[in-house]
Write a protein that holds these residues in place. Sequence first.
Motif, PDB file in Angstrom:
ATOM      1  N   ALA A 198       0.841  -1.200   0.000  1.00  0.00           N
ATOM      2  CA  ALA A 198       0.000   0.000   0.000  1.00  0.00           C
ATOM      3  C   ALA A 198       0.876   1.250   0.000  1.00  0.00           C
ATOM      4  O   ALA A 198       1.811   1.371   0.783  1.00  0.00           O
ATOM      5  CB  ALA A 198      -0.921  -0.012   1.212  1.00  0.00           C
ATOM      6  N   GLY A 220      -2.859  -1.918  -2.837  1.00  0.00           N
ATOM      7  CA  GLY A 220      -3.240  -0.567  -2.489  1.00  0.00           C
ATOM      8  C   GLY A 220      -4.482  -0.512  -1.616  1.00  0.00           C
ATOM      9  O   GLY A 220      -5.246  -1.475  -1.531  1.00  0.00           O
ATOM     10  N   THR A 221      -4.669   0.625  -0.977  1.00  0.00           N
ATOM     11  CA  THR A 221      -5.858   0.875  -0.157  1.00  0.00           C
ATOM     12  C   THR A 221      -6.460   2.208  -0.604  1.00  0.00           C
ATOM     13  O   THR A 221      -5.817   2.980  -1.323  1.00  0.00           O
ATOM     14  CB  THR A 221      -5.501   0.955   1.334  1.00  0.00           C
ATOM     15  OG1 THR A 221      -4.665   2.117   1.555  1.00  0.00           O
ATOM     16  CG2 THR A 221      -4.767  -0.299   1.791  1.00  0.00           C
ATOM     17  N   PRO A 222      -7.698   2.527  -0.181  1.00  0.00           N
ATOM     18  CA  PRO A 222      -8.256   3.837  -0.556  1.00  0.00           C
ATOM     19  C   PRO A 222      -7.375   4.994  -0.108  1.00  0.00           C
ATOM     20  O   PRO A 222      -7.239   5.997  -0.818  1.00  0.00           O
ATOM     21  CB  PRO A 222      -9.615   3.848   0.156  1.00  0.00           C
ATOM     22  CG  PRO A 222      -9.975   2.405   0.309  1.00  0.00           C
ATOM     23  CD  PRO A 222      -8.670   1.695   0.553  1.00  0.00           C
ATOM     24  N   PRO A 225      -3.196   4.305  -2.313  1.00  0.00           N
ATOM     25  CA  PRO A 225      -3.193   3.507  -3.542  1.00  0.00           C
ATOM     26  C   PRO A 225      -1.773   3.264  -4.036  1.00  0.00           C
ATOM     27  O   PRO A 225      -0.853   4.029  -3.726  1.00  0.00           O
ATOM     28  CB  PRO A 225      -3.981   4.378  -4.522  1.00  0.00           C
ATOM     29  CG  PRO A 225      -3.791   5.778  -4.014  1.00  0.00           C
ATOM     30  CD  PRO A 225      -3.725   5.661  -2.520  1.00  0.00           C
ATOM     31  N   THR A 266      -5.169  -4.147  -6.607  1.00  0.00           N
ATOM     32  CA  THR A 266      -6.216  -3.517  -5.812  1.00  0.00           C
ATOM     33  C   THR A 266      -5.836  -2.067  -5.543  1.00  0.00           C
ATOM     34  O   THR A 266      -4.695  -1.781  -5.177  1.00  0.00           O
ATOM     35  CB  THR A 266      -6.405  -4.260  -4.475  1.00  0.00           C
ATOM     36  OG1 THR A 266      -6.670  -5.644  -4.741  1.00  0.00           O
ATOM     37  CG2 THR A 266      -7.542  -3.665  -3.677  1.00  0.00           C
ATOM     38  N   HIS A 267      -6.784  -1.158  -5.737  1.00  0.00           N
ATOM     39  CA  HIS A 267      -6.544   0.280  -5.532  1.00  0.00           C
ATOM     40  C   HIS A 267      -5.196   0.667  -6.150  1.00  0.00           C
ATOM     41  O   HIS A 267      -4.283   1.163  -5.469  1.00  0.00           O
ATOM     42  CB  HIS A 267      -6.589   0.622  -4.046  1.00  0.00           C
ATOM     43  CG  HIS A 267      -7.976   0.660  -3.493  1.00  0.00           C
ATOM     44  ND1 HIS A 267      -8.874   1.649  -3.812  1.00  0.00           N
ATOM     45  CD2 HIS A 267      -8.638  -0.190  -2.657  1.00  0.00           C
ATOM     46  CE1 HIS A 267     -10.021   1.433  -3.182  1.00  0.00           C
ATOM     47  NE2 HIS A 267      -9.907   0.327  -2.476  1.00  0.00           N
ATOM     48  N   THR A 268      -5.088   0.463  -7.434  1.00  0.00           N
ATOM     49  CA  THR A 268      -3.859   0.749  -8.168  1.00  0.00           C
ATOM     50  C   THR A 268      -4.158   1.736  -9.286  1.00  0.00           C
ATOM     51  O   THR A 268      -5.117   1.545 -10.041  1.00  0.00           O
ATOM     52  CB  THR A 268      -3.271  -0.552  -8.751  1.00  0.00           C
ATOM     53  OG1 THR A 268      -2.972  -1.449  -7.680  1.00  0.00           O
ATOM     54  CG2 THR A 268      -2.001  -0.271  -9.536  1.00  0.00           C
ATOM     55  N   HIS A 269      -3.343   2.787  -9.382  1.00  0.00           N
ATOM     56  CA  HIS A 269      -3.505   3.803 -10.411  1.00  0.00           C
ATOM     57  C   HIS A 269      -2.341   3.703 -11.397  1.00  0.00           C
ATOM     58  O   HIS A 269      -1.178   3.815 -11.002  1.00  0.00           O
ATOM     59  CB  HIS A 269      -3.533   5.202  -9.793  1.00  0.00           C
ATOM     60  CG  HIS A 269      -4.662   5.423  -8.839  1.00  0.00           C
ATOM     61  ND1 HIS A 269      -4.850   6.602  -8.154  1.00  0.00           N
ATOM     62  CD2 HIS A 269      -5.694   4.621  -8.467  1.00  0.00           C
ATOM     63  CE1 HIS A 269      -5.926   6.512  -7.386  1.00  0.00           C
ATOM     64  NE2 HIS A 269      -6.455   5.315  -7.561  1.00  0.00           N
ATOM     65  N   ASN A 293     -11.077  -1.764  -7.862  1.00  0.00           N
ATOM     66  CA  ASN A 293     -10.898  -0.362  -7.449  1.00  0.00           C
ATOM     67  C   ASN A 293      -9.646   0.248  -8.068  1.00  0.00           C
ATOM     68  O   ASN A 293      -8.866   0.934  -7.388  1.00  0.00           O
ATOM     69  CB  ASN A 293     -10.836  -0.250  -5.925  1.00  0.00           C
ATOM     70  CG  ASN A 293     -12.107  -0.748  -5.258  1.00  0.00           C
ATOM     71  OD1 ASN A 293     -13.211  -0.424  -5.682  1.00  0.00           O
ATOM     72  ND2 ASN A 293     -11.949  -1.567  -4.231  1.00  0.00           N
ATOM     73  N   CYS A 294      -9.435   0.014  -9.338  1.00  0.00           N
ATOM     74  CA  CYS A 294      -8.246   0.517 -10.034  1.00  0.00           C
ATOM     75  C   CYS A 294      -8.625   1.595 -11.045  1.00  0.00           C
ATOM     76  O   CYS A 294      -9.755   1.649 -11.537  1.00  0.00           O
ATOM     77  CB  CYS A 294      -7.528  -0.621 -10.760  1.00  0.00           C
ATOM     78  SG  CYS A 294      -6.828  -1.868  -9.653  1.00  0.00           S
TER      79      CYS A 294
END
Length: 501
Positions: A198, A220-222, A225, A266-269, A293-294
Amino acid sequence: MRRTCLLRYGMRQKIFILAACVWALLATACVDEKFTDDPTAVLTFSCDTLSFDTMFTNVPSRTLSFYVYNRNDKALKISSVRLGRGGESYFRYNLDGRIPPDNKMLENVEIKAKDSLFVFVEMTADRNEVDFPVYYLDSMLFVTNGVTQNVKLVVYGQDAVVLDAYTLAKNQTLTAERPYLIFDYMYVPEDVTLTLAAGARLYFHDKANLVVDGHLVAQGTPEQPVLMRTDRFDRMPDEDLTPYDYMPGQWGGVYLQNAHGRHTLTHTHIRGCDAGVVVSGTAIAQPSLKLTNCILHTMTQYGLFAQNANVEVVNCELSNCGTACFYQLGGEAYVAHTTIANYYTWGTRQDVAMVIANYYVDGNLLYLFPVKSAVVENSIVFGNQSREIALLRDTITDAAYNVTISHSLLKCRRQTDAYFVDNYWANSQNPDADGVYHADTVFVNTSIRDIAQTGYFDFRLADRSSACGKADVAVAERYPTDLEGKNRLADGAPDLGAYEK
């Protein structure tokens, strides 16, 4: 109001020296006019602060520049030009082709009446051995007729872990403490797992790639990320001073090429590259890829390209790609509560936003890629073309093509075949009962023009968006929070796509 000069040129040290030579040739003519020693006759500058944005330590900065003007009716002799920290300064400069000695001071610089000088500045900061950015401040001092004037030099320097043509020797985790600066490539061999913790930040240099023959896990997390983007922090010299981070093609991409790979993001930009994520398998071995959530945004080619793979895409944004944002060639795919939005404006777009195909033609050869399953639900497929979804099925062979698209908002003419079930259609492509076409209202902002006034692309739902309140509740209940963590069930009418209004 303080005026700030932003980055104009991307030169490294060789170009810096070459520029000095060119300007030296142009400056060889003698100044044949009278000088004034009036202390009120001073210089003016194109800016009072030269800002480098953030840069990585131990890596030469890009070259910035500014002008020095003599707006007086007589010539001036600048007694000295120097850096405030002298020979200890991290900054370097050349002034109209003149490079100072080690003390970083030039003397007796002449400037004609109504003329100007061009100054190039760059810097290299030493490592700080700390995890946070360090602020560097210096100034260029100009002494003319006994009057001292200055242009401030400002930069934040960030220590980074530099990985140059780097191959993992064993399972490895990249953490959030310091960013990673990647040159050429980072390679994950077969049977090796790369884990991105994360908050991990990966900055890729021009054409650098992440190539995975093993497995990739991004956690990642909110709040933290995982980020993959260009190493450029500067801006284009256009009217909007557009950050290069907003631009496609700034680095290579992520290539998952192990037919037996198991990948979870997960939560990846991921943004600003040639190809976002390319995952490929074979007819007999298919890798798995789960995106949750990407955000995959602004690619020269594809956002997600899956060939003979098993992919799951939930609560994601795939947006602004030069070809398709999502391209499934064979294999299996499940897409739910995902926003696929293509408003690519950096050249001619080569494809629609979403393609599901079971064949590929190369010259006179037809290659079959059976689509075992493709399910799309509670999603949005939209863009700036009249049609944004293409289902490509080979009609000659019996290659599998099992596709269902339901409860989604689609930019195209209304489709009546069995692949489409209970969908919603673009107002601009489908007339109402009176035969009238209406404008589409879907997203907050679909333009990059006038960034200062309108902001950047924003694919959250606009007020009175046609995607509001139309999701299948049974599907929404499986994914009760949206990409940003908002409860999509709170009002009893969940919205389509990745973002709940």
